[in-house]
Design an enzyme around this catalytic site. Structure first.
Site, PDB file in Angstrom:
ATOM      1  N   HIS A   8       9.706  -3.068   9.120  1.00  0.00           N
ATOM      2  CA  HIS A   8      11.035  -2.557   9.372  1.00  0.00           C
ATOM      3  C   HIS A   8      10.997  -1.570  10.552  1.00  0.00           C
ATOM      4  O   HIS A   8      12.084  -0.893  10.804  1.00  0.00           O
ATOM      5  CB  HIS A   8      11.694  -1.949   8.287  1.00  0.00           C
TER       6      HIS A   8
ATOM      7  N   THR B  93       2.568 -12.417  -6.366  1.00  0.00           N
ATOM      8  CA  THR B  93       3.153 -13.428  -5.530  1.00  0.00           C
ATOM      9  C   THR B  93       3.689 -13.013  -4.089  1.00  0.00           C
ATOM     10  O   THR B  93       4.574 -11.756  -4.205  1.00  0.00           O
ATOM     11  CB  THR B  93       4.501 -14.156  -6.492  1.00  0.00           C
TER      12      THR B  93
ATOM     13  N   CYS C  11      11.567   9.789   4.606  1.00  0.00           N
ATOM     14  CA  CYS C  11      11.162  10.009   3.157  1.00  0.00           C
ATOM     15  C   CYS C  11      11.407  11.466   2.878  1.00  0.00           C
ATOM     16  O   CYS C  11      11.469  11.703   1.552  1.00  0.00           O
ATOM     17  CB  CYS C  11       9.717   9.661   3.346  1.00  0.00           C
TER      18      CYS C  11
HETATM   19  C1  LIG Z   1       3.421   6.739  10.305  1.00  0.00           C
HETATM   20  C2  LIG Z   1       4.116   6.090   9.093  1.00  0.00           C
HETATM   21  N1  LIG Z   1       3.370   5.632   8.245  1.00  0.00           N
HETATM   22  C3  LIG Z   1       3.909   4.937   7.235  1.00  0.00           C
HETATM   23  C4  LIG Z   1       5.123   5.037   6.813  1.00  0.00           C
HETATM   24  C5  LIG Z   1       5.488   4.197   5.629  1.00  0.00           C
HETATM   25  O1  LIG Z   1       6.123   2.961   5.896  1.00  0.00           O
HETATM   26  P1  LIG Z   1       7.286   2.292   4.663  1.00  0.00           P
HETATM   27  O2  LIG Z   1       8.446   2.820   5.339  1.00  0.00           O
HETATM   28  O3  LIG Z   1       7.265   0.846   5.003  1.00  0.00           O
HETATM   29  O4  LIG Z   1       6.768   2.476   3.419  1.00  0.00           O
HETATM   30  C6  LIG Z   1       6.061   5.201   7.835  1.00  0.00           C
HETATM   31  C7  LIG Z   1       7.579   5.229   7.671  1.00  0.00           C
HETATM   32  O5  LIG Z   1       8.138   6.042   8.023  1.00  0.00           O
HETATM   33  C8  LIG Z   1       5.492   5.857   9.178  1.00  0.00           C
HETATM   34  O6  LIG Z   1       6.357   6.232   9.989  1.00  0.00           O
END
Ligand SMILES: Cc1ncc(COP(=O)(O)O)c(C=O)c1O
Length: 385
Positions: A204, A240, A328
């Site tokens: 994504h 799966t 996040c």
């Molecule tokens: C440097 C980095 N690692 C890992 C992730 C985690 O990816 P996902 O959103 O698919 O869990 C992100 C997402 O922001 C990211 O920027």
């Protein structure tokens, strides 16, 4: 000051997630319609799904420029990072990582430490680059350690000296994991030359669907599975496979890498226009992180003296979408751990905002966004001071 809504919103949060391209949406839908079979089924309905997984592996191999085709599909970049760290913990005497990693690495490290794994977290420079002296020092202290470092920082866009990092790790016989979530489709990502043991990515971030991650493993036998069960993916990650999502990933990768240099140039131009517009109107604004070793699409700006959250809120109300620190952690009232690790004060970290461009943005959007951001920043500066 009255706020005006833009005719069309301007999405400048591509480091959080990107809009799936129409071709990607179609690939996902088509797979759901026609290749819904279970790739583990022996009958003919499983065949299209198996072929699709194989094709995705071939695309990954070619886009990442590697002769290995050992790719484990996961449910996110976070899951790929968790899987990598768990595997490093099993085979390394210590995991060395940095203060500016994504929370999926730092939280994994904290959990592994509670379970008995030695963890060392090295510092970064004021410009957001991993300190290579500190890395060498840790590698020489911990024999047979393992290193996990991101390729590009999600908040500042700083490109880490990944070649030097992998070379140093090799010199000391350490395993290496690269979190390439923000690198894929934004820089040249020739993996063969780097030869990491593990590398994670997530669809994504380059206009693929969310919920599809990949862990590349040079020696998959080093994987310590997070999920056990039906033995899918050679037992390295049971469950799966999300064939529709993987079809979306494959399509997004193919699209991006067929015009990688054009995409990079496009995003760099937009970011350049945007930054110039803001800085011309607000010369007091500072760019966080190394200026010349930053990924093409990211601009992390410190609007000293104002509350970044207030700026994000006012821009949101006008239809410009950007963020403070990573997606996040945006809901948490904490200053960015990345900016704090670079030596910014708490106030400076709170005053910083990230703008991240994508291939779907236009030059007009970059110009307009620059003007609106500068106008709003000036307005807030008058209020806050
Ligand atoms: C440097 C980095 N690692 C890992 C992730 C985690 O990816 P996902 O959103 O698919 O869990 C992100 C997402 O922001 C990211 O920027």
């Amino acid at each position: 000051m009255a706020m005006t809504n833009l005719a069309q919103p301007i999405y400048l949060d591509h480091n959080a997630t990107t809009p799936p391209l129409p071709e990607v949406v179609e690939a996902v839908c088509e797979t759901l319609r026609t290749a819904y079979g279970n790739p583990s089924s022996g009958h003919r309905q499983g065949e299209p799904a198996r072929r699709l997984l194989q094709r995705a592996r071939e695309t990954l191999q070619s886009c990442l420029d590697t002769s290995d085709d050992q790719f484990v599909f996961t449910g996110s970049g976070t899951e790929a990072n968790n899987l990598a760290l768990r595997s490093l913990a099993r085979h390394g005497s210590c995991i060395i990582t940095s203060t500016i990693e994504h929370s999926s690495i730092l939280s994994s490290a904290t959990r592994l430490q509670a379970e008995g794994t030695a963890i060392e977290i090295i510092a970064v420079t004021e410009e957001g680059e991993v300190d290579l002296h500190a890395l060498r020092q840790q590698l020489s202290t911990h024999h047979h350690a393992a290193v996990s470092i991101q390729w590009i920082n999600n908040e500042t866009g700083v490109i880490q000296p990944i070649r030097e990092i992998t070379a140093l790790a090799r010199e000391y016989g350490a395993l290496v994991h690269i979190d390439a979530a923000q690198a894929i489709g934004k820089i040249d990502t020739a993996v063969e030359a780097l030869a990491p043991d593990f590398l994670s990515l997530t669809a994504h971030k380059f206009n693929g669907p969310a919920g599809v991650g990949v862990l590349y493993a040079k020696q998959p036998e080093l994987i310590d599975p997070l999920c056990v069960g039906g033995g899918q993916q050679s037992g390295w990650h049971a469950g799966t496979e999300n064939t529709a999502g993987i079809a979306g990933l494959q399509c997004a990768l193919e699209l991006r890498y067929s015009e990688l240099h054009e995409a990079i140039a496009h995003m760099a131009k937009l970011r350049g226009t945007f930054e110039q517009t803001v800085l011309d109107l607000c010369p007091w604004v500072r760019i966080n992180g190394l200026k010349d070793r930053r990924v093409c699409n990211t601009s992390n700006m410190c609007f000293e003296g104002i509350e970044g959250q207030a700026l994000v809120g006012r821009l949101d109300a006008q239809g410009i979408y950007c963020s403070q620190s990573s997606a996040c952690t945006t809901g948490r009232p904490e200053p960015s751990h990345v900016l704090r690790a670079m030596g910014l004060s708490e106030a400076q970290a709170y005053a910083s905002v990230r703008f991240s461009f994508g291939v779907t943005n236009t030059q007009e959007e970059a110009e307009l966004a620059g003007t609106v951001v500068a106008t709003e920043a000036e307005y807030l500066k008058r209020i806050f001071t």
